[in-house]
Write a protein that holds these residues in place. Structure first.
Motif, PDB file in Angstrom:
ATOM      1  N   LEU A  75      14.160  14.684  11.777  1.00 11.22           N
ATOM      2  CA  LEU A  75      13.272  14.326  10.664  1.00 11.22           C
ATOM      3  C   LEU A  75      12.196  15.391  10.454  1.00 11.22           C
ATOM      4  CD1 LEU A  75      12.800  10.518  11.352  1.00 11.22           C
ATOM      5  CD2 LEU A  75      14.077  11.567   9.461  1.00 11.22           C
ATOM      6  N   VAL A  76      11.915  15.659   9.197  1.00 10.05           N
ATOM      7  CA  VAL A  76      10.885  16.624   8.813  1.00 10.05           C
ATOM      8  C   VAL A  76       9.847  15.888   7.963  1.00 10.05           C
ATOM      9  CG1 VAL A  76      10.416  18.771   7.565  1.00 10.05           C
ATOM     10  CG2 VAL A  76      12.590  18.498   8.794  1.00 10.05           C
ATOM     11  N   PHE A  77       8.569  16.131   8.255  1.00  5.33           N
ATOM     12  CA  PHE A  77       7.467  15.509   7.520  1.00  5.33           C
ATOM     13  C   PHE A  77       6.736  16.571   6.712  1.00  5.33           C
ATOM     14  CE2 PHE A  77       2.961  14.472   7.131  1.00  5.33           C
ATOM     15  CZ  PHE A  77       3.005  13.178   6.625  1.00  5.33           C
ATOM     16  N   GLU A  78       6.481  16.251   5.438  1.00  8.18           N
ATOM     17  CA  GLU A  78       5.684  17.127   4.577  1.00  8.18           C
ATOM     18  C   GLU A  78       4.706  16.281   3.777  1.00  8.18           C
ATOM     19  OE1 GLU A  78       8.493  19.055   2.011  1.00  8.18           O
ATOM     20  OE2 GLU A  78       9.121  20.475   3.546  1.00  8.18           O
ATOM     21  N   ARG A  79       3.514  16.811   3.581  1.00  5.71           N
ATOM     22  CA  ARG A  79       2.544  16.159   2.712  1.00  5.71           C
ATOM     23  C   ARG A  79       2.224  17.134   1.587  1.00  5.71           C
ATOM     24  NH1 ARG A  79      -1.358  14.527   6.150  1.00  5.71           N
ATOM     25  NH2 ARG A  79      -0.603  12.400   6.156  1.00  5.71           N
ATOM     26  N   ASP A  80       2.143  16.611   0.378  1.00  4.85           N
ATOM     27  CA  ASP A  80       1.807  17.434  -0.782  1.00  4.85           C
ATOM     28  C   ASP A  80       0.286  17.460  -0.910  1.00  4.85           C
ATOM     29  OD1 ASP A  80       1.299  18.560  -3.248  1.00  4.85           O
ATOM     30  OD2 ASP A  80       2.844  17.418  -4.307  1.00  4.85           O
TER      31      ASP A  80
ATOM     32  N   LYS B 203      -6.469  12.623  -5.994  1.00  2.20           N
ATOM     33  CA  LYS B 203      -5.459  11.828  -6.701  1.00  2.20           C
ATOM     34  C   LYS B 203      -5.596  10.380  -6.261  1.00  2.20           C
ATOM     35  CE  LYS B 203      -3.410  15.337  -8.701  1.00  2.20           C
ATOM     36  NZ  LYS B 203      -3.304  15.542 -10.107  1.00  2.20           N
ATOM     37  N   ASP B 204      -4.777   9.509  -6.814  1.00  4.31           N
ATOM     38  CA  ASP B 204      -4.893   8.077  -6.512  1.00  4.31           C
ATOM     39  C   ASP B 204      -4.201   7.679  -5.208  1.00  4.31           C
ATOM     40  OD1 ASP B 204      -2.273   8.447  -7.481  1.00  4.31           O
ATOM     41  OD2 ASP B 204      -2.177   6.385  -8.202  1.00  4.31           O
ATOM     42  N   GLY B 205      -3.531   8.605  -4.549  1.00  7.05           N
ATOM     43  CA  GLY B 205      -2.840   8.318  -3.306  1.00  7.05           C
ATOM     44  C   GLY B 205      -2.432   9.613  -2.634  1.00  7.05           C
ATOM     45  N   CYS B 206      -1.695   9.475  -1.538  1.00  6.10           N
ATOM     46  CA  CYS B 206      -1.237  10.629  -0.778  1.00  6.10           C
ATOM     47  C   CYS B 206       0.289  10.677  -0.823  1.00  6.10           C
ATOM     48  CB  CYS B 206      -1.723  10.545   0.657  1.00  6.10           C
ATOM     49  SG  CYS B 206      -3.530  10.545   0.777  1.00  6.10           S
ATOM     50  N   LEU B 207       0.808  11.771  -1.348  1.00  5.35           N
ATOM     51  CA  LEU B 207       2.248  11.953  -1.533  1.00  5.35           C
ATOM     52  C   LEU B 207       2.836  12.610  -0.292  1.00  5.35           C
ATOM     53  CD1 LEU B 207       4.644  11.738  -3.562  1.00  5.35           C
ATOM     54  CD2 LEU B 207       4.058  14.066  -4.261  1.00  5.35           C
TER      55      LEU B 207
ATOM     56  N   HIS C 261       0.807  -1.219   0.000  1.00  4.17           N
ATOM     57  CA  HIS C 261       0.000   0.000   0.000  1.00  4.17           C
ATOM     58  C   HIS C 261       0.842   1.272   0.000  1.00  4.17           C
ATOM     59  CE1 HIS C 261      -3.588  -2.350   1.832  1.00  4.17           C
ATOM     60  NE2 HIS C 261      -3.616  -2.355   0.517  1.00  4.17           N
ATOM     61  N   VAL C 262       2.166   1.119   0.072  1.00  2.00           N
ATOM     62  CA  VAL C 262       3.041   2.288   0.121  1.00  2.00           C
ATOM     63  C   VAL C 262       4.078   2.181  -0.996  1.00  2.00           C
ATOM     64  CG1 VAL C 262       4.602   3.679   1.533  1.00  2.00           C
ATOM     65  CG2 VAL C 262       2.780   2.370   2.632  1.00  2.00           C
ATOM     66  N   GLU C 263       3.937   3.030  -1.984  1.00  2.00           N
ATOM     67  CA  GLU C 263       4.917   3.097  -3.069  1.00  2.00           C
ATOM     68  C   GLU C 263       6.065   4.013  -2.646  1.00  2.00           C
ATOM     69  OE1 GLU C 263       5.390   5.004  -7.540  1.00  2.00           O
ATOM     70  OE2 GLU C 263       3.371   4.725  -6.727  1.00  2.00           O
TER      71      GLU C 263
END
Length: 138
Positions: free
Chosen positions: A109-114, A122-126, A54-56
């Protein structure tokens, strides 16, 4: 007004539950990582409990991990039920907890979501997790 209040109470409960899970998981697991591959395994597989299929992994280097998640997502489902935009609900609920957990895995660590690449648009969450400049995982 009542509808808005109801939606936000439900969202606040979801945030509280997910945040408590994150706090307890960090306290019990005390996760440690030495590579970005470890970050993938610890964050996505161990903490979020996502199946690898489930994670590309779009990009994986010694300093950066970019993924697209296509898992059955409870926040997505909740957003659809409440008829709320995931660009809002995911930022409030999941991004808050993701940042908390990753800071406890490693403070660098830094987390970002597009938010232009998020379900249901979209078809997933980047998402991108990377090391702050001039820092390491150790």
């Amino acid at each position: 007004m009542l509808r808005w209040l109801f939606k936000h109470v439900v969202l606040s409960i979801a945030l509280l539950i997910f945040y408590l899970y994150g706090v307890l998981w960090v306290l019990v697991r005390r996760p440690r990582v030495s590579s970005m591959e470890d970050v993938y395994r610890v964050f996505y597989v161990d903490f979020l409990r996502l199946k690898p299929e489930h994670v590309e992994i779009v990009k994986l280097t010694d300093r950066e991990l970019i993924t697209i998640s296509r898992n059955p997502c409870p926040i997505l489902k909740l957003s659809m039920i409440l008829r709320m935009d995931t660009r809002y609900t995911c930022k409030l609920v999941s991004e808050t907890v993701a940042k908390y957990v990753l800071k406890h895995i490693n403070k660098n660590l830094v987390f970002e979501r597009d938010y232009s690449y998020i379900r249901p648009y979209k078809d997933g969450c980047l998402e991108r997790i990377y090391l702050k400049p001039n820092t390491t995982l150790s």
